[in-house]
Each structure stands twice: as C-alpha cells, then as structure tokens.
Design a protein around this motif. Sequence first.
Motif, mmCIF file in Angstrom:
data_model
loop_
_atom_site.group_PDB
_atom_site.id
_atom_site.type_symbol
_atom_site.label_atom_id
_atom_site.label_comp_id
_atom_site.label_asym_id
_atom_site.label_seq_id
_atom_site.Cartn_x
_atom_site.Cartn_y
_atom_site.Cartn_z
ATOM 1 N N ALA A 21 0.877 -1.179 0.000
ATOM 2 C CA ALA A 21 0.000 0.000 0.000
ATOM 3 C C ALA A 21 0.909 1.222 0.000
ATOM 4 O O ALA A 21 1.396 1.650 1.048
ATOM 5 N N ASP A 22 1.184 1.738 -1.192
ATOM 6 C CA ASP A 22 2.074 2.892 -1.317
ATOM 7 C C ASP A 22 1.318 4.145 -0.885
ATOM 8 O O ASP A 22 0.401 4.599 -1.564
ATOM 9 N N ASP A 23 1.745 4.713 0.240
ATOM 10 C CA ASP A 23 0.987 5.752 0.927
ATOM 11 C C ASP A 23 1.306 7.148 0.387
ATOM 12 O O ASP A 23 1.758 8.029 1.111
ATOM 13 N N ASN A 26 -1.394 10.836 0.724
ATOM 14 C CA ASN A 26 -0.839 10.284 1.951
ATOM 15 C C ASN A 26 -1.938 10.183 3.006
ATOM 16 O O ASN A 26 -2.529 11.181 3.412
ATOM 17 N N LEU A 27 -2.196 8.955 3.460
ATOM 18 C CA LEU A 27 -3.249 8.708 4.444
ATOM 19 C C LEU A 27 -2.696 8.410 5.830
ATOM 20 O O LEU A 27 -3.403 8.533 6.818
ATOM 21 N N GLY A 28 -1.435 8.016 5.910
ATOM 22 C CA GLY A 28 -0.876 7.509 7.154
ATOM 23 C C GLY A 28 -0.855 5.993 7.130
ATOM 24 O O GLY A 28 -1.677 5.350 6.466
ATOM 25 N N HIS A 29 0.104 5.393 7.860
ATOM 26 C CA HIS A 29 0.277 3.944 7.831
ATOM 27 C C HIS A 29 -0.986 3.184 8.206
ATOM 28 O O HIS A 29 -1.316 2.169 7.579
ATOM 29 N N GLN A 30 -1.690 3.636 9.252
ATOM 30 C CA GLN A 30 -2.851 2.886 9.723
ATOM 31 C C GLN A 30 -3.945 2.826 8.660
ATOM 32 O O GLN A 30 -4.543 1.773 8.415
ATOM 33 N N ARG A 31 -4.178 3.934 7.996
ATOM 34 C CA ARG A 31 -5.217 3.965 6.966
ATOM 35 C C ARG A 31 -4.774 3.259 5.698
ATOM 36 O O ARG A 31 -5.594 2.684 4.981
ATOM 37 N N ALA A 32 -3.472 3.293 5.435
ATOM 38 C CA ALA A 32 -2.947 2.532 4.297
ATOM 39 C C ALA A 32 -3.157 1.035 4.531
ATOM 40 O O ALA A 32 -3.509 0.288 3.605
ATOM 41 N N THR A 65 -6.824 0.221 3.933
ATOM 42 C CA THR A 65 -7.119 0.207 2.498
ATOM 43 C C THR A 65 -6.614 -1.076 1.862
ATOM 44 O O THR A 65 -7.315 -1.718 1.068
ATOM 45 N N GLY A 66 -5.385 -1.471 2.221
ATOM 46 C CA GLY A 66 -4.830 -2.712 1.686
ATOM 47 C C GLY A 66 -5.626 -3.929 2.110
ATOM 48 O O GLY A 66 -5.849 -4.854 1.306
ATOM 49 N N LEU A 67 -6.077 -3.962 3.354
ATOM 50 C CA LEU A 67 -6.882 -5.089 3.832
ATOM 51 C C LEU A 67 -8.182 -5.210 3.039
ATOM 52 O O LEU A 67 -8.593 -6.317 2.666
ATOM 53 N N ALA A 79 -10.231 0.625 12.769
ATOM 54 C CA ALA A 79 -8.948 0.417 12.103
ATOM 55 C C ALA A 79 -8.519 1.643 11.307
ATOM 56 O O ALA A 79 -7.347 1.782 10.956
ATOM 57 N N TRP A 80 -9.450 2.523 11.013
ATOM 58 C CA TRP A 80 -9.121 3.772 10.324
ATOM 59 C C TRP A 80 -8.230 4.644 11.205
ATOM 60 O O TRP A 80 -7.410 5.413 10.720
ATOM 61 N N SER A 81 -8.397 4.514 12.536
ATOM 62 C CA SER A 81 -7.597 5.301 13.470
ATOM 63 C C SER A 81 -6.336 4.572 13.901
ATOM 64 O O SER A 81 -5.247 5.163 13.922
#
Length: 331
Positions: free
Chosen positions: A43-45, A72-78, A81-83, A178-180
């Motif tokens: 997931a390229d953020d 750029n969403l941040g690691h947690q949101r990336a 999204t990947g999940l 999980a968004w947070s």
Amino acid sequence: MSGVKSDPNTRAVLVPALDDRAAFAVLVKRLAAAAPDAFIVVADDGSMKAPVQAADIAAAGMDGVVLRLERNLGHQRAILTGLNWIMREKPGAAVIVMDSDGEDDPADIPRLLEAMEASGADAVVAERGRRSVPFWFRMFLRLYYAFFWVLTGMRLRHGNFSALAPAAALRIARMDEAWSHYGAAILSARLDVARITIDRAQRIEGRSRMSLTSLVVHGMRSIIVFADRVLARATLFAAGLGAVCAALLVVAAVIKLWGAASPGWFTAAAGLLTVMMIQSAVLALLAVVLAAAGRSAAPPARPDVLALIERVEPARPDGYDEKAQQGRGQT
C-alpha cells in the motif's frame, strides 16, 4: 480493478510504504526466502520521492501488486485500504501485516503462522522485545503503555507486525476503528488474540521519520478507539474520588467536634473537600453525557476506502507487467 484472480488459499503479505523503495527492495528478497508462496500487497501511501515499484517484487521472483493511494493517508489507513483490497481480490486469504523498513523481520513470519496454528487464535501479534531505539523513545513507550493501561484497562504492546486468519482479516477490514489505529482495532474486535515476543531488527536503510509529535498523535488515536472504556473509567474514578472526599469530610467533622482542630482548619478543609466533591460530580456527569451521546448518535457514513486507490500495478515473477508501465506513464 486489477485483474488478479481470487485464490482462497493465498497468504498475503501487506506492507504499507512511504518513500521506502531502497529498504523494500531488500525486504522483498528476504520475503522471497521466508515466505516464497506469499502474495505481496504494497500500500504505497502517496510516496513522492522514492515510491516502491512493482518491478522490485517481480525481481525477487514473487507475485504481488502495488496499490498507489491517491494521497498520503498515514500507515494505519494505508493498512486498512490494503486489507479491504485483499478481502475483495483474495477472499479467504490469511494476511500478514508488516512494515517496509526491515524492523519487522520476514524470518519471523513462520513463527507468527506457527503460533496461530498451534493456538487456534484468530490473530497473532508480535509484542516488541529488544529494539535499537534511543533512550528517550524507550521511556516514551513505557509511559505510553502505562497511560494506555490506566485509561483503558488493556495492554497494547504490539505494532503492525501481525498475522490474521481470513475471518479476522475480514472483520478488521470492516471496522471503522482500524481507520484510526490498526493495533488497537485488533483488541477492539473481540478476537482470540495470541501474543509472541519478537525482537525488532535493524532498519535496512535510512532513519525513522517518526517524530515525538507523530508518536503522541499515534498514541492518542489508539486511546480514541476505546473512548467508551475511557469514559466509563473516568466516571468510576470521579465517583470514587467523590466518595473519598465525602469520607474525609466526615472525618474532618469528627475531629472538629472532638476539639482537636486548630481555629480555621475545619473551614479550610471542608471548603476544599466540598469543591473537590462538586468537581468530581461534574466530571462524572460529563463522562456519562458524552458516553450517552456517543451511543445515541447515528454511525458515520463508512468511507469507500477502495476509492482511495488511484491505480493498481501488478507484478509477476517472470517480469514486470506492461499494463502497469503504461498506466504509470499516463499519470
């Protein structure tokens, strides 16, 4: 979106990445040795300087894709999204989540999977053992762990490195929490979670871009996931403090009646304790009102996280996909 066929027996490795191509090029080779049958999902953020390339996956002899997020969403949101992408394109896949900098060692993936199989758990998380970080970082982590436990009554000592059974991966992908914060969402999901201690490896390249401010924000997001528990504990604390103040007020009155108090002492003590009781009552009432408001409010509209994927670049072990190159050249 991607043309990748579903395979219910796939083990997918999900890697959020931000301007980390040099490290990922080494990491994916280690993945090829540790989990050669895994399907790699990066997931390229919103990388601008050194984005991961699908060719790096193919060069390591592995199959996978690079999901280009539109910003750029941040690691947690990336990760979320990947999940969601994996659950749509690879239904029934078990998922291993790990960072791209090499501190999560691919050689530990078999340990995660073995622990999941042995325990029958829905998820296995890697609790941090030894790690090569500055002293101030370790002290901050200890304070954060203690603060999190005080506010929530739960233990959160893991990061992103984890393995999810298919049903667990689907549940996390559908959770707004999980968004947070991905790690906190695992605890909030009421899954059967197994924990193993894994030492952090050395970063492959460069230095961490995590500042103290970023760490504080990251920690706050984990606590927000358990807002109801925090409010409940705040209510209990306020009620307990009020009860203690009331008991001390009675003790002060007894001392005054015995004549053991100096002039003016009882007035000062009674005034202070009364103010504290009022403050405790206000705090408890505020916590109850906030909890009730949160429960009665309509749930927010769930964002379509897959719409945040700008494009998908497939990689094949026998070479880089031409369509991916054409898609990148058009943007």
